[in-house]
Write a protein that holds these residues in place. Structure first.
Motif, PDB file in Angstrom:
ATOM      1  N   TRP A1115     -48.162  11.735  11.102  1.00 44.66           N
ATOM      2  CA  TRP A1115     -49.680  11.535  11.203  1.00 44.66           C
ATOM      3  C   TRP A1115     -50.464  12.361  10.049  1.00 44.66           C
ATOM      4  O   TRP A1115     -51.156  11.829   9.385  1.00 44.66           O
ATOM      5  N   ALA A1116     -49.930  13.644  10.118  1.00 43.55           N
ATOM      6  CA  ALA A1116     -50.553  14.797   9.145  1.00 43.55           C
ATOM      7  C   ALA A1116     -50.193  14.362   7.723  1.00 43.55           C
ATOM      8  O   ALA A1116     -50.804  14.752   6.761  1.00 43.55           O
ATOM      9  N   ARG A1117     -49.045  13.584   7.413  1.00 44.16           N
ATOM     10  CA  ARG A1117     -48.724  13.148   6.384  1.00 44.16           C
ATOM     11  C   ARG A1117     -49.330  11.877   5.851  1.00 44.16           C
ATOM     12  O   ARG A1117     -48.991  11.413   4.853  1.00 44.16           O
ATOM     13  N   GLY A1118     -50.204  11.281   6.614  1.00 43.43           N
ATOM     14  CA  GLY A1118     -50.847  10.171   6.303  1.00 43.43           C
ATOM     15  C   GLY A1118     -50.424   9.033   6.716  1.00 43.43           C
ATOM     16  O   GLY A1118     -50.717   7.871   6.368  1.00 43.43           O
ATOM     17  N   MET A1119     -49.412   8.838   7.687  1.00 46.10           N
ATOM     18  CA  MET A1119     -48.771   7.329   8.161  1.00 46.10           C
ATOM     19  C   MET A1119     -50.024   6.839   9.066  1.00 46.10           C
ATOM     20  O   MET A1119     -50.584   7.446   9.831  1.00 46.10           O
ATOM     21  N   PRO A1120     -49.967   5.247   8.826  1.00 41.03           N
ATOM     22  CA  PRO A1120     -51.148   4.979   9.474  1.00 41.03           C
ATOM     23  C   PRO A1120     -50.736   4.698  11.242  1.00 41.03           C
ATOM     24  O   PRO A1120     -49.620   5.053  11.567  1.00 41.03           O
ATOM     25  N   PHE A1121     -51.731   4.724  12.011  1.00 42.30           N
ATOM     26  CA  PHE A1121     -51.580   4.768  13.500  1.00 42.30           C
ATOM     27  C   PHE A1121     -50.682   3.983  13.997  1.00 42.30           C
ATOM     28  O   PHE A1121     -49.976   4.018  14.937  1.00 42.30           O
ATOM     29  N   ALA A1122     -50.557   2.541  13.456  1.00 44.05           N
ATOM     30  CA  ALA A1122     -49.928   1.458  14.074  1.00 44.05           C
ATOM     31  C   ALA A1122     -48.430   2.051  14.045  1.00 44.05           C
ATOM     32  O   ALA A1122     -47.655   1.897  14.961  1.00 44.05           O
ATOM     33  N   GLU A1123     -48.147   2.496  12.886  1.00 44.00           N
ATOM     34  CA  GLU A1123     -46.548   2.970  12.728  1.00 44.00           C
ATOM     35  C   GLU A1123     -46.241   4.079  13.732  1.00 44.00           C
ATOM     36  O   GLU A1123     -45.104   4.149  14.051  1.00 44.00           O
ATOM     37  N   ILE A1124     -47.296   4.916  13.718  1.00 49.23           N
ATOM     38  CA  ILE A1124     -46.763   6.153  14.502  1.00 49.23           C
ATOM     39  C   ILE A1124     -46.660   5.723  15.993  1.00 49.23           C
ATOM     40  O   ILE A1124     -45.841   6.162  16.603  1.00 49.23           O
ATOM     41  N   ALA A1125     -47.303   4.862  16.387  1.00 48.30           N
ATOM     42  CA  ALA A1125     -47.403   4.373  17.807  1.00 48.30           C
ATOM     43  C   ALA A1125     -45.826   3.749  18.139  1.00 48.30           C
ATOM     44  O   ALA A1125     -45.382   3.914  19.184  1.00 48.30           O
ATOM     45  N   GLN A1126     -45.195   3.401  16.920  1.00 37.61           N
ATOM     46  CA  GLN A1126     -43.860   2.879  17.126  1.00 37.61           C
ATOM     47  C   GLN A1126     -42.764   3.964  17.250  1.00 37.61           C
ATOM     48  O   GLN A1126     -41.940   3.787  18.001  1.00 37.61           O
ATOM     49  N   LEU A1127     -43.271   5.123  16.839  1.00 34.81           N
ATOM     50  CA  LEU A1127     -42.234   6.186  16.849  1.00 34.81           C
ATOM     51  C   LEU A1127     -41.948   6.999  18.122  1.00 34.81           C
ATOM     52  O   LEU A1127     -41.138   7.477  18.343  1.00 34.81           O
ATOM     53  N   THR A1128     -42.966   6.640  19.264  1.00 30.96           N
ATOM     54  CA  THR A1128     -42.640   7.103  20.600  1.00 30.96           C
ATOM     55  C   THR A1128     -43.077   6.363  21.599  1.00 30.96           C
ATOM     56  O   THR A1128     -43.582   5.205  21.468  1.00 30.96           O
ATOM     57  N   ASP A1129     -42.613   6.599  22.719  1.00 30.80           N
ATOM     58  CA  ASP A1129     -43.072   5.897  24.061  1.00 30.80           C
ATOM     59  C   ASP A1129     -44.282   6.394  24.579  1.00 30.80           C
ATOM     60  O   ASP A1129     -44.797   5.727  25.656  1.00 30.80           O
ATOM     61  N   VAL A1130     -44.962   7.463  24.160  1.00 34.34           N
ATOM     62  CA  VAL A1130     -46.141   7.863  24.639  1.00 34.34           C
ATOM     63  C   VAL A1130     -47.214   7.099  24.432  1.00 34.34           C
ATOM     64  O   VAL A1130     -47.311   6.511  23.133  1.00 34.34           O
ATOM     65  N   GLN A1131     -48.178   6.902  25.297  1.00 38.23           N
ATOM     66  CA  GLN A1131     -49.285   5.867  25.060  1.00 38.23           C
ATOM     67  C   GLN A1131     -50.165   6.275  24.081  1.00 38.23           C
ATOM     68  O   GLN A1131     -50.317   7.232  23.822  1.00 38.23           O
ATOM     69  N   GLU A1132     -50.802   5.355  23.466  1.00 37.87           N
ATOM     70  CA  GLU A1132     -51.638   5.573  22.307  1.00 37.87           C
ATOM     71  C   GLU A1132     -52.790   6.593  22.632  1.00 37.87           C
ATOM     72  O   GLU A1132     -53.273   7.515  21.944  1.00 37.87           O
ATOM     73  N   GLY A1133     -53.501   6.441  23.863  1.00 36.61           N
ATOM     74  CA  GLY A1133     -54.699   7.202  24.136  1.00 36.61           C
ATOM     75  C   GLY A1133     -54.192   8.643  24.160  1.00 36.61           C
ATOM     76  O   GLY A1133     -54.979   9.567  23.970  1.00 36.61           O
ATOM     77  N   THR A1134     -53.121   8.798  24.905  1.00 39.88           N
ATOM     78  CA  THR A1134     -52.492  10.082  25.043  1.00 39.88           C
ATOM     79  C   THR A1134     -52.177  10.972  23.736  1.00 39.88           C
ATOM     80  O   THR A1134     -52.282  12.040  23.561  1.00 39.88           O
ATOM     81  N   VAL A1135     -51.705   9.859  22.701  1.00 40.01           N
ATOM     82  CA  VAL A1135     -51.431  10.605  21.472  1.00 40.01           C
ATOM     83  C   VAL A1135     -52.753  11.180  20.947  1.00 40.01           C
ATOM     84  O   VAL A1135     -52.773  12.199  20.233  1.00 40.01           O
ATOM     85  N   VAL A1136     -53.726  10.100  20.982  1.00 39.49           N
ATOM     86  CA  VAL A1136     -55.030  10.579  20.231  1.00 39.49           C
ATOM     87  C   VAL A1136     -55.632  11.760  21.059  1.00 39.49           C
ATOM     88  O   VAL A1136     -56.083  12.830  20.108  1.00 39.49           O
ATOM     89  N   ARG A1137     -55.650  11.802  22.339  1.00 35.52           N
ATOM     90  CA  ARG A1137     -56.299  12.770  23.048  1.00 35.52           C
ATOM     91  C   ARG A1137     -55.401  14.275  22.498  1.00 35.52           C
ATOM     92  O   ARG A1137     -55.983  15.412  22.383  1.00 35.52           O
TER      93      ARG A1137
END
Length: 1185
Positions: A1115-1137
């Motif tokens: 994320w810090a290197r600029g990858m879009p959020f949609a791709e990041i969500a694919q990297l992990t099974d953690v839910q999107e809201g948790t990642v954002v928080r």
């Protein structure tokens, strides 16, 4: 320059105008004076007492001072040569005293004409407290700091004096502590530094008078006096809300705020208290209207031109309140970890953690503060964050009034009493009796169109538990299960389809009956999502509503970048929302959550699947609440809902002014829940407010850096220590002291010189013997031995070493009594007793033998009275003996001779006593009764030693020994006094041992020195709000410096991420970084263990979870959020928080790097912060716009 010229100007000639300059005030204005004073030159004059400033400094002395006398400039070798020029130096003692120029001690004040207001004159007035500043004083009189620090304060500031703590008096400051010594400036000073031949440099005399903590004793005595004067008064005052408040409008003719509706009695009572500037605790049912109290306080502070701080436990709640109050009052600001909106407003909304740091850092906002409103105070029960509330309540200064808003709690009075006691002010407790909209609780067993009406009332609106409803539900369920099994054989239908059919049936039924909106509480995020997805065939909205939902949804998402609008979660939710269904839990993106909340409050979301957090944080009532299950997982295991949790969630049902009653439905999917469980959950007492106070390193360091505040003060005032009723103790202490001083003194001269040691030995002997006797009684063998017919030795007030025989043993195992026949002197049957033998001759083992004729008595003995169990037993007939004895107690049979059984037993006992006058063989607890536990064996050996030692005392041979009666009384008073003094002292604090352990940790890590002064590392740790040790160590071990900004951000994510996930394969350098962080954590964990803190090193390391390192890195290197969500099974809201909280950590590290002076790391952190603050993660909240 005028002054400099005046020397060369020729004397005034006859043609020159006589003129002079007069300086006006201190702003640099001058006026010309033209009237001459004969015979006087015309010097510049000034209206100020200090004259004009010096103009021209002597450069020579400046240069000499800087280059010749400053030790930093001196050569290291060949010193003598450098000193030859300036050896003739005067001793200048004053140069040792380094002090800042003192502030002006006077100012100008204007004198006006009282009638016209004309300026007549200026006079000089003396200013008080000019030397106080935020760096040296807790007083509100101190000067304000620089404007840049006015909001958050600075971590070098002192806090303002917390209310209820006393400032030190002059006398206490004058008392010297051990470390301070007098210095005689005439004779004690060294002229030559040790080791130099003719050095004149007095290298700075460090800490001339080591400023150590002010003497404690004086302080304690003072507070004792003070507390004694404040007699034991009740601080919490319950307000009666049953009587109507009729004279409300008389007492408040023009209120600060008016509502469009008539206030309830409890609201009126609260407003009256606020007008009187009192503190209140409002414990009201959900939707009773607690916000009214907060609104009135904000309106009052706007009227008084003061400020109010509104704190809430949850960020979402802060944002919501910001929007509500902004619409009502306009002048409202918001401070959360990542947002700061109009901080100069009169009402500030913030999280409790920020208020805590403002208090510790002496923020200037606190000066103007009139109210602090704590919303959802029952959050103090939160194990992780509850301590913050206690810290804030303890640290608030005296002039701030407190408003506590909470759901109903059983111990509101006790809690308010604690606050009142630490703040020394009354707290008015106002609680509502019932909900404004009553609830009806149902059991639902339907699962198909045929059974959709199977809803059974279990608890009606008046609170009656209907067992009939329960049994009908059980029957309905049973009937179906058996039918189902018959028709299909025993095939298991999958869990999911039954779930789905239950929900479809129920929601269909509710929407027919116009019972929407519905909140469905489900205690797992995945189940929330599954349930919502399974309702794909259900549509609950009209076409007009669909259009409204669509436009609102699109408008809210305009802030997002194109790619982010296409996230799977957003597309899925858009689809659900159009049909009036939504999901709300921590895994949902924050912006989506807000859209859902807003649509829900407008009534456009008909069914909301939510987890427990929705009930805690969001104030959004519904018509119906459904419980998917009544069991939840609380981090350790599954358990039933607690009454407090159930009420909090069920309380969302019933909208005030819209519904007559709220409906609560519990689904019975697998079977009907146990009746006892349901009863306990619905009618049980809500959870008590309990202290979660614990010591944190930040708290300790923040208090250590201020000399006048002690960590023990904080601990003593915490809610966990509220049971210490110091006032009653203090009263009793003064009583005991008076009683002791009134008693005659103990004679310890000559032969009685070892009287006190004798007393202590005897008391220890008593205690040890009691312990052994208890062990005997609790053992099987002991009880066997103490059976009917056993001969025992009795010692009590009446008997001294008298033999007795047991006749009966009571069956009560708690206070077991033994009925026994005991021999005594004739005439002493009733036991006139020799009470004055306060110190029985315990060393004297010789048995009692009557001097005259032998008589007997039958008594109930307690265990303490039996001093020994002998090896002998007698054949006795207990019933006969007892009957005969009782008969002879009646007056008419008083003179009868004793019966045969009694005389035989008495004779036998007397014979035994005469046969063994010096003592009889007794059963040994260890050898005879086989009690082999370590305690008993040790106690038994100790008993022997003590008994042996009693023979060696001299005092027992003294003729005066019998008269030392008052000793016992005196000693027992003294012991009680010592016990009470211990209880009111800091030594009895529960957390004191842990405090010393944590201090040890801080000392060995060099955060503080041995004197307790905070060092650089400690100052850095003060900046950091959580995991302060690990972060500071990482900083000082340079773990972060070599890393790129995005790598350090990725590593630090372990501090904010709390879930367990499987590690993806990490890039090598991230892996190395993680290993380094773990090794630092391991070292801290081991050190804590060595210092005695119970947490193991593995547990300490285990709390840092590295599941999101890769996500954050990408994320810090600029990858879009949609791709990041694919990297992990953690839910999107948790990642954002997580990334949002990471930003707060990066800010803290940046501050810390600034303190250390590591500007490179500081700028790296800033870069990292900028890199992650983008797109959907940092979209501003909809509530704040």
């Amino acid at each position: 320059s005028l002054c400099c010229l005046s020397a060369d100007v020729p004397p005034p000639g006859p043609m020159d105008l006589p003129m002079s300059l007069l300086e006006m005030g201190c702003s640099g204005r001058f006026e010309l004076i033209t009237h001459p004073v004969p015979g006087q030159p015309l010097p510049p004059q000034s209206t100020l007492p200090h004259g004009l400033p010096p103009t021209n400094l002597n450069l020579e002395t400046e240069v000499e001072k800087q280059f010749l006398r400053d030790p930093a400039w001196l050569p290291i070798h060949d010193k003598d040569f450098a000193f030859q020029k300036v050896t003739q130096r005067k001793v200048d003692v004053d140069s040792l005293l380094n002090c800042c120029p003192s502030p002006l001690h006077s100012g100008l004040s204007v004198v006006r004409d009282p009638t016209t207001g004309m300026l007549l004159d200026f006079t000089e007035v003396l200013l008080e407290n000019t030397g106080l500043s935020a760096k040296n004083s807790l007083s509100l009189q101190r000067q304000p700091g620089p404007p840049s620090e006015s909001l958050r304060g600075s971590n070098t500031n002192y806090p303002f004096l917390p209310g209820g703590m006393e400032e030190l008096t002059l006398e206490q400051i004058k008392k010297k502590s051990e470390l301070e010594e007098e210095i005689d400036f005439e004779s004690d000073l060294l002229k030559v530094a040790p080791g130099l031949k003719l050095c004149f440099l007095l290298l700075c005399l460090q800490d001339a008078a080591s400023s150590s903590s002010p003497p404690e004793k004086g302080k304690e005595e003072k507070s004792k006096l003070k507390e004694n004067t404040e007699e034991n008064k009740k601080w919490a005052i319950p307000v009666n809300i049953t009587s109507p408040c009729d004279d409300f409008y008389k007492r408040i003719p023009n209120p600060a705020f008016k509502w469009p509706f008539e206030l309830d009695v409890f609201q009126k009572q609260a407003v009256l208290r606020l007008e009187a500037h009192d503190s209140v605790f409002v414990a009201a049912h959900t939707s009773a209207g607690k916000t009214v109290v907060a609104e009135y306080a904000i309106a009052l502070s706007q009227k008084h031109m003061t400020r109010t701080i509104y704190t809430s436990p949850i960020k979402a709640l802060s944002n919501q309140k910001f929007r509500d109050f902004k619409n009502t009052f306009g002048d409202v600001g918001l401070l959360t970890g990542d947002v700061q909106l109009s901080p100069e407003s009169s009402c500030l909304i913030m999280t409790t953690e920020i208020l805590r740091s403002m208090l510790y850092n002496g923020s200037e906002v606190i000066r103007d503060l009139e109210w602090v409103i704590f919303d959802e105070v029952h959050y103090i029960n939160d194990a992780e964050r509850g301590v913050v509330w206690e810290e804030v309540l303890i640290m608030l200064p005296d002039h701030v009034s407190i408003i506590l808003l909470s759901a109903t709690v059983p111990n509101a009075l006790e809690f308010s009493e604690w606050i009142g006691r630490i703040k020394k002010r009354h707290i008015y407790v106002i609680s509502t009796l019932k909900r404004p909209v009553p609830l009806e609780h149902y059991l639902y067993t339907g699962n198909s169109t045929k059974t959709q009406k199977e809803m059974f009332l279990l608890l009606d609106a008046t609170g009656n538990f209907l067992t009939k409803g329960y049994y009908t539900a059980v029957d309905a369920k049973k009937e179906r299960t058996s039918k189902h099994a018959q028709s299909f054989g025993t095939k298991n239908t999958s869990q999911n389809t039954t779930d789905r059919s239950v929900w479809l049936t129920l929601l269909h039924f509710l929407s027919q009956r116009q019972q929407t909106p519905v909140v469905a509480f489900t205690f797992s995020r995945t189940r929330c999502d599954d349930n919502a997805r399974s309702l794909d065939s259900m549509d609950l909205t009209t076409s007009i509503e669909k259009a409204e939902i669509h436009s609102f949804f699109q408008k809210s998402l305009t802030r997002l970048r194109g790619g982010d609008r296409q996230l799977p979660q957003i597309l899925l939710m858009r689809d659900l929302l159009k049909r009036g269904i939504a999901v709300h839990h921590s895994g949902i993106l924050p912006i989506l959550k807000e859209v859902i909340e807003m649509l829900f409050s407008r009534g456009l979301v008909k069914v909301l699947f939510a987890t427990e957090t929705f009930a805690m944080g969001v104030n959004m009532p519904a018509r119906t609440v459904v419980f998917d299950s009544i069991r939840k997982h609380d981090g350790t295991g599954f358990r039933n809902l607690l009454p407090g949790e159930y009420i909090q969630m069920a309380g969302r049902a019933g909208r005030r002014g819209l519904d007559a009653t709220g409906t609560v439905i519990i689904l019975c999917k697998a079977g009907v829940h146990e009746m006892a469980d349901l009863h306990a959950m619905m009618l049980g007492k809500p959870t008590l407010l309990q202290s979660q106070f614990r010591l944190t390193y930040t708290m300790i360091l923040n208090l250590l850096r201020v000399e006048a505040l002690h960590v023990t003060d904080m601990m003593r005032r915490s809610f966990s220590e509220s049971h210490r009723d110091t006032q009653t103790h203090e009263k009793r202490i003064s009583q005991l002291k008076q009683m002791l001083s009134a008693m005659p003194s103990v004679d310890t001269e000559g032969q009685l010189s070892d009287l006190l040691p004798y007393y202590h030995t005897v008391t220890e002997l008593k205690k040890t013997r009691e312990a052994v006797q208890h062990a005997i009684l609790e053992s099987v063998n002991g009880l066997k031995a103490l059976s009917v017919g056993r001969v025992i030795v009795v010692n009590n007030k009446q008997h001294l070493n008298a033999l007795g025989v047991i006749l009966q043993v009571s069956s009560d195992s708690v206070n077991r009594t033994f009925t026994a026949l005991i021999i005594c002197e004739k005439g002493n049957e009733e036991g006139k007793g020799n009470d004055n033998a306060a110190l029985p001759h315990l060393h004297n083992m010789s048995l009692f033998i009557p001097e005259g004729p032998c008589s007997h008595t039958v008594q109930k003995l307690k265990l303490q009275d039996i001093s020994a169990i002998t090896v002998k037993t007698l054949k006795v007939i207990p019933e006969r003996i007892i009957d005969n004895y009782n008969k002879r107690q009646q007056p008419r049979f008083k003179l009868d001779p004793p019966g045969q059984a009694i005389s035989t037993a008495t004779q036998e006992l007397l014979r035994l006593a005469e046969a063994n006058p010096s003592g009889i063989a007794t059963l040994d607890p260890v050898n005879d009764l086989q009690l082999k536990s370590v305690d008993v064996v040790e106690a038994n050996m100790r008993l022997r030693v003590l008994q042996e030692s009693l023979r060696d005392f001299n005092c027992i041979h003294s003729p005066m020994f019998a008269e030392q009666v008052c000793l016992c009384e005196r000693m027992s008073l003294q012991e009680e006094l010592d016990q009470l003094l211990f209880l009111v002292s800091d030594q009895s604090l529960t957390l004191l041992p842990e405090y010393h352990q944590r201090i040890k940790v801080l000392q060995s890590l060099q955060y503080i020195d041995n004197g307790g002064a905070v060092q650089l590392k400690g100052r850095v740790a003060c900046q950091i709000s959580s995991h302060e040790l690990l972060l500071t160590e990482l900083l000082f071990e340079n773990v972060l410096s070599p890393l790129a900004p995005e790598e350090s951000a990725a590593l630090l994510s372990c501090l904010v991420f709390t879930q367990n996930t499987q590690h993806p394969d990490l890039v090598l350098f991230l892996f190395q970084g993680i290993e380094r962080v773990k090794s630092v954590a391991q070292r801290i964990g081991e050190l804590q263990r060595e210092c005695g803190i119970p947490q193991t090193a593995e547990e300490f390391v285990g709390q840092f979870k590295f599941g999101l390192t890769e996500v954050v890195y990408c994320w810090a290197r600029g990858m879009p959020f949609a791709e990041i969500a694919q990297l992990t099974d953690v839910q999107e809201g948790t990642v954002v928080r997580c990334i949002q909280r990471l930003d707060e950590v990066l800010k803290e590290v940046r501050q810390a790097a600034r303190i250390v002076g590591d500007s490179v790391l500081g700028s790296k952190m800033e870069k990292a912060s900028l890199a992650i603050r983008r797109d959907i993660v940092f979209t501003a909240s909809l509530y704040t716009h």
